[in-house]
Structure formats: structure tokens, C-alpha cells
Write an enzyme that holds these catalytic residues in place. Structure first.
Site, mmCIF file in Angstrom:
data_model
loop_
_atom_site.group_PDB
_atom_site.id
_atom_site.type_symbol
_atom_site.label_atom_id
_atom_site.label_comp_id
_atom_site.label_asym_id
_atom_site.label_seq_id
_atom_site.Cartn_x
_atom_site.Cartn_y
_atom_site.Cartn_z
ATOM 1 N N SER A 1 -4.164 -17.461 -18.388
ATOM 2 C CA SER A 1 -4.176 -18.480 -17.334
ATOM 3 C C SER A 1 -4.906 -19.709 -17.849
ATOM 4 O O SER A 1 -6.097 -19.633 -18.192
ATOM 5 C CB SER A 1 -4.888 -17.956 -16.090
ATOM 6 O OG SER A 1 -5.222 -19.051 -15.268
ATOM 7 N N GLY B 1 -7.851 -18.252 -5.747
ATOM 8 C CA GLY B 1 -8.613 -19.484 -5.549
ATOM 9 C C GLY B 1 -9.494 -19.859 -6.728
ATOM 10 O O GLY B 1 -9.720 -21.039 -6.974
ATOM 11 N N MET C 1 -3.036 -24.772 -7.174
ATOM 12 C CA MET C 1 -3.829 -24.585 -5.942
ATOM 13 C C MET C 1 -3.898 -25.906 -5.184
ATOM 14 O O MET C 1 -4.025 -26.967 -5.797
ATOM 15 C CB MET C 1 -5.236 -24.121 -6.301
ATOM 16 C CG MET C 1 -5.262 -22.846 -7.126
ATOM 17 S SD MET C 1 -6.949 -22.287 -7.375
ATOM 18 C CE MET C 1 -6.680 -20.945 -8.548
ATOM 19 N N ASP D 1 -1.665 -21.931 -12.801
ATOM 20 C CA ASP D 1 -2.149 -21.726 -11.428
ATOM 21 C C ASP D 1 -2.173 -23.031 -10.635
ATOM 22 O O ASP D 1 -2.943 -23.936 -10.950
ATOM 23 C CB ASP D 1 -3.560 -21.129 -11.467
ATOM 24 C CG ASP D 1 -3.547 -19.667 -11.868
ATOM 25 O OD1 ASP D 1 -2.815 -18.888 -11.235
ATOM 26 O OD2 ASP D 1 -4.261 -19.310 -12.828
ATOM 27 N N MET E 1 -0.032 -21.340 -5.370
ATOM 28 C CA MET E 1 -0.949 -21.013 -4.270
ATOM 29 C C MET E 1 -0.999 -22.257 -3.395
ATOM 30 O O MET E 1 -2.016 -22.957 -3.307
ATOM 31 C CB MET E 1 -2.331 -20.645 -4.841
ATOM 32 C CG MET E 1 -2.331 -19.300 -5.537
ATOM 33 S SD MET E 1 -3.723 -19.072 -6.676
ATOM 34 C CE MET E 1 -3.031 -19.818 -8.155
ATOM 35 N N GLY F 1 -10.967 -18.675 -10.902
ATOM 36 C CA GLY F 1 -11.030 -17.804 -12.066
ATOM 37 C C GLY F 1 -12.395 -17.118 -12.107
ATOM 38 O O GLY F 1 -13.305 -17.480 -11.358
ATOM 39 N N GLY F 2 -12.507 -16.117 -12.959
ATOM 40 C CA GLY F 2 -13.812 -15.502 -13.218
ATOM 41 C C GLY F 2 -14.337 -14.571 -12.143
ATOM 42 O O GLY F 2 -15.535 -14.272 -12.116
ATOM 43 N N HIS G 1 0.410 -18.802 -18.083
ATOM 44 C CA HIS G 1 0.264 -18.661 -16.633
ATOM 45 C C HIS G 1 -0.365 -19.943 -16.083
ATOM 46 O O HIS G 1 -1.423 -20.380 -16.552
ATOM 47 C CB HIS G 1 -0.601 -17.444 -16.314
ATOM 48 C CG HIS G 1 -0.709 -17.136 -14.851
ATOM 49 N ND1 HIS G 1 0.286 -16.489 -14.152
ATOM 50 C CD2 HIS G 1 -1.699 -17.399 -13.952
ATOM 51 C CE1 HIS G 1 -0.083 -16.349 -12.887
ATOM 52 N NE2 HIS G 1 -1.276 -16.904 -12.729
ATOM 53 N N GLY H 1 -7.513 -15.127 -17.583
ATOM 54 C CA GLY H 1 -8.011 -16.494 -17.724
ATOM 55 C C GLY H 1 -9.316 -16.524 -18.479
ATOM 56 O O GLY H 1 -9.353 -16.776 -19.686
ATOM 57 N N SER H 2 -10.407 -16.202 -17.763
ATOM 58 C CA SER H 2 -11.736 -16.291 -18.379
ATOM 59 C C SER H 2 -11.899 -15.314 -19.544
ATOM 60 O O SER H 2 -12.606 -15.620 -20.503
ATOM 61 C CB SER H 2 -12.818 -16.057 -17.321
ATOM 62 O OG SER H 2 -12.544 -14.891 -16.572
ATOM 63 N N MET I 1 -2.196 -9.588 -6.975
ATOM 64 C CA MET I 1 -3.514 -10.212 -7.148
ATOM 65 C C MET I 1 -4.597 -9.136 -7.115
ATOM 66 O O MET I 1 -4.692 -8.369 -6.153
ATOM 67 C CB MET I 1 -3.795 -11.215 -6.021
ATOM 68 C CG MET I 1 -2.906 -12.434 -5.991
ATOM 69 S SD MET I 1 -2.867 -13.383 -7.521
ATOM 70 C CE MET I 1 -4.590 -13.865 -7.685
ATOM 71 N N GLY J 1 -6.141 -11.466 -12.102
ATOM 72 C CA GLY J 1 -7.492 -11.569 -11.553
ATOM 73 C C GLY J 1 -8.440 -10.539 -12.132
ATOM 74 O O GLY J 1 -8.238 -9.339 -11.936
ATOM 75 N N GLY J 2 -9.426 -10.986 -12.880
ATOM 76 C CA GLY J 2 -10.447 -10.079 -13.404
ATOM 77 C C GLY J 2 -9.948 -9.126 -14.475
ATOM 78 O O GLY J 2 -10.591 -8.108 -14.744
HETATM 79 C C1 DX5 Z 1 -6.814 -16.874 -9.323
HETATM 80 C C2 DX5 Z 1 -5.721 -17.223 -10.319
HETATM 81 C C3 DX5 Z 1 -5.843 -16.506 -11.600
HETATM 82 C C4 DX5 Z 1 -7.090 -16.795 -12.372
HETATM 83 C C5 DX5 Z 1 -7.413 -15.593 -13.178
HETATM 84 O O1 DX5 Z 1 -6.507 -17.398 -8.075
HETATM 85 O O2 DX5 Z 1 -4.444 -16.923 -9.781
HETATM 86 O O3 DX5 Z 1 -4.704 -16.677 -12.410
HETATM 87 O O4 DX5 Z 1 -7.018 -17.898 -13.209
HETATM 88 O O5 DX5 Z 1 -8.635 -15.812 -13.805
HETATM 89 P P1 DX5 Z 1 -9.503 -14.619 -14.371
HETATM 90 O O6 DX5 Z 1 -8.681 -13.911 -15.400
HETATM 91 O O7 DX5 Z 1 -10.681 -15.327 -14.940
HETATM 92 O O8 DX5 Z 1 -9.842 -13.717 -13.222
HETATM 93 ZN ZN ZN Z 2 -2.614 -16.884 -11.112
#
Ligand code: DX5
Ligand code: ZN
Length: 225
Positions: free
Chosen positions: A8, A142, A37, A35, A68, A144-145, A33, A201-202, A137, A180-181
């Protein structure tokens, strides 16, 4: 099983986004990916079609647009024109889910629905023919991390059973993505629950060497396959 890793770019350096996209694919990732928002459906504001258009020349890898936003329909053709390959949205954010899926398909992209941690899978019941990807999800959308919500693995097993039954009946493939995570230490559990496409992502962009993380993820996945 073919496994796909989808970093992400939410956690990438936005001042160097083109390079960040190119580097993570060179490090072994499969999908970008993206995102989106809107500070309305989710409490954060990120990137839109202009940024998708700007990164498109930096890679041939598929761009997986995770909407989103609410409403969703007006923005779908913009992302298709900006080079998106996959577009997913949350069923709660569309008044007419079948129509939104149809719009994505008509614009030439693959389509998918996204399920929040507390959203039931029954939204799939009458639209499987229009679905190319199911996105689960494992955090509330909303940011990352955030920490992985383990209950998502129960839903992943249910989604895998639905997909397998559908594929046996139709011969058509549907991807199962989690978002997510996701980290090196839980990616294998996700795969064991039936997930084939992993957003991170993170876990990836938070490390200095993307290839090391992606290699570690692949090594974990190899233990499952
Ligand atoms: C959250 C996003 C994710 C996010 C994941 O709303 O849809 O794609 O970037 O980030 P990590 O991998 O850090 O949880
Ligand atoms: Zn996402």
C-alpha cells in the site's frame, strides 16, 4: 496457490511516489495497492485519480484502487481513465451495489467488494458474477499502521469456501485479498485461512530495504503452500 503481494503506497514517501512505486515492484511486489480516502466515508484524506495517473507510467504492475469514498459511482470512470486495473469499494458506501460493480466492469477494470471487520459477507450473495476480488479489511479503514484484527481469519475461511464453491461451478477465478496490519509474522496465518493477495503498507514501506521484507513474506508463504 499463486500468492500476490500488494504494497500500500499509503505508507510510501509521497514526495517521491513514482520512485517508491518502481522500487517496490523491483523489490519483488506484484501489485500496487492505492488507498483512496475522502474524509467522509473514512476520517482521513489521501489521493485521487490525478495521483493514479501520475504513477501509471512508473510501472506495468496492476494498480489496485481501494475506494474508501462515499458515494462511489462518479469517481469510478475517473480512476479507469487514470489507469486503474482493479477497483474495489465498500458496500455501505454505495446505494446500488450491483450498479457500481457494473460501472467498474463497463469501464474495463476488475471489480471487487471490500468488507469492514464487522461487515457480513452476505453482500456477495447475488453479485458473484460481477466480482473479481473480495477484499477483507483486517483493520477499520482510515489509517495505515493499525493492529491486525484476528477475527478476520474466520471471515477469510468463509470467503475462501464461497470462492471455491463458485469456481467449481463456473470455472471463474476470484482473488481473496486482506488489508490491514499484515506483517511477516502473520502473513502465513492469512494464507492458511485462504487469502491469496496480501496488502502491506507500513510493514514494507516502514523498512529501509523493501526486498528483504518481501523475501521474508515469500519465505513465510512458501511454508504454507
Ligand atoms: C487502511 C488501508 C490500508 C493500509 C494498510 O484503511 O486500506 O491499505 O494502508 O496499512 P498497514 O499495512 O500499515 O496496516
Ligand atoms: Zn487499502
Amino acid at each position: 496457490m499463486t500468492y500476490r503481494i500488494a504494497p500500500s503506497i499509503l505508507s510510501a514517501d509521497f514526495a517521491r511516489l513514482g520512485e517508491e512505486v518502481k522500487n517496490v515492484i523491483a523489490a519483488g511486489a506484484d501489485i500496487i495497492h492505492f488507498d483512496v480516502m475522502d474524509n467522509h466515508y473514512v476520517p482521513n484524506l489521501t489521493i485521487g485519480p490525478l495521483v493514479c495517473d501520475a504513477i501509471r507510467p512508473w510501472t506495468d504492475a496492476p494498480i489496485d484502487v481501494h475506494l474508501m469514498v462515499k458515494p462511489v459511482d462518479r469517481i469510478i470512470p475517473d480512476f479507469a481513465k487514470a489507469g486503474a486495473n482493479i477497483i474495489t469499494f465498500h458496500p455501505e458506501a454505495s446505494e446500488h451495489i450491483d450498479r457500481s460493480l457494473g460501472l467498474i466492469k463497463e469501464s474495463g477494470c476488475k471489480a471487487g467488494l471490500v468488507f469492514n471487520p464487522a461487515t457480513p459477507l452476505h453482500y456477495l450473495d447475488y453479485v458473484m458474477d460481477k466480482i473479481d476480488m473480495i477484499l477483507l479489511m483486517s483493520v477499520n479503514p482510515g489509517y495505515g499502521g493499525q493492529s491486525f484484527i484476528a477475527e478476520t481469519l474466520v471471515k477469510a475461511r468463509q470467503a475462501r469456501a464461497l470462492i471455491d464453491a463458485y469456481t467449481v461451478k463456473t470455472g471463474r477465478e476470484i482473488w481473496l485479498e486482506i488489508d490491514g496490519g499484515v506483517k511477516v509474522d502473520n502473513i502465513a496465518a492469512c494464507a492458511a485461512a485462504g487469502v491469496d493477495t496480501f496488502v502491506a503498507g507500513s510493514a514494507i514501506y516502514g523498512q529501509p530495504d523493501y526486498k528483504t521484507v518481501i523475501d521474508q513474506m515469500r519465505a513465510e508463504l512458501a511454508k504454507v503452500a
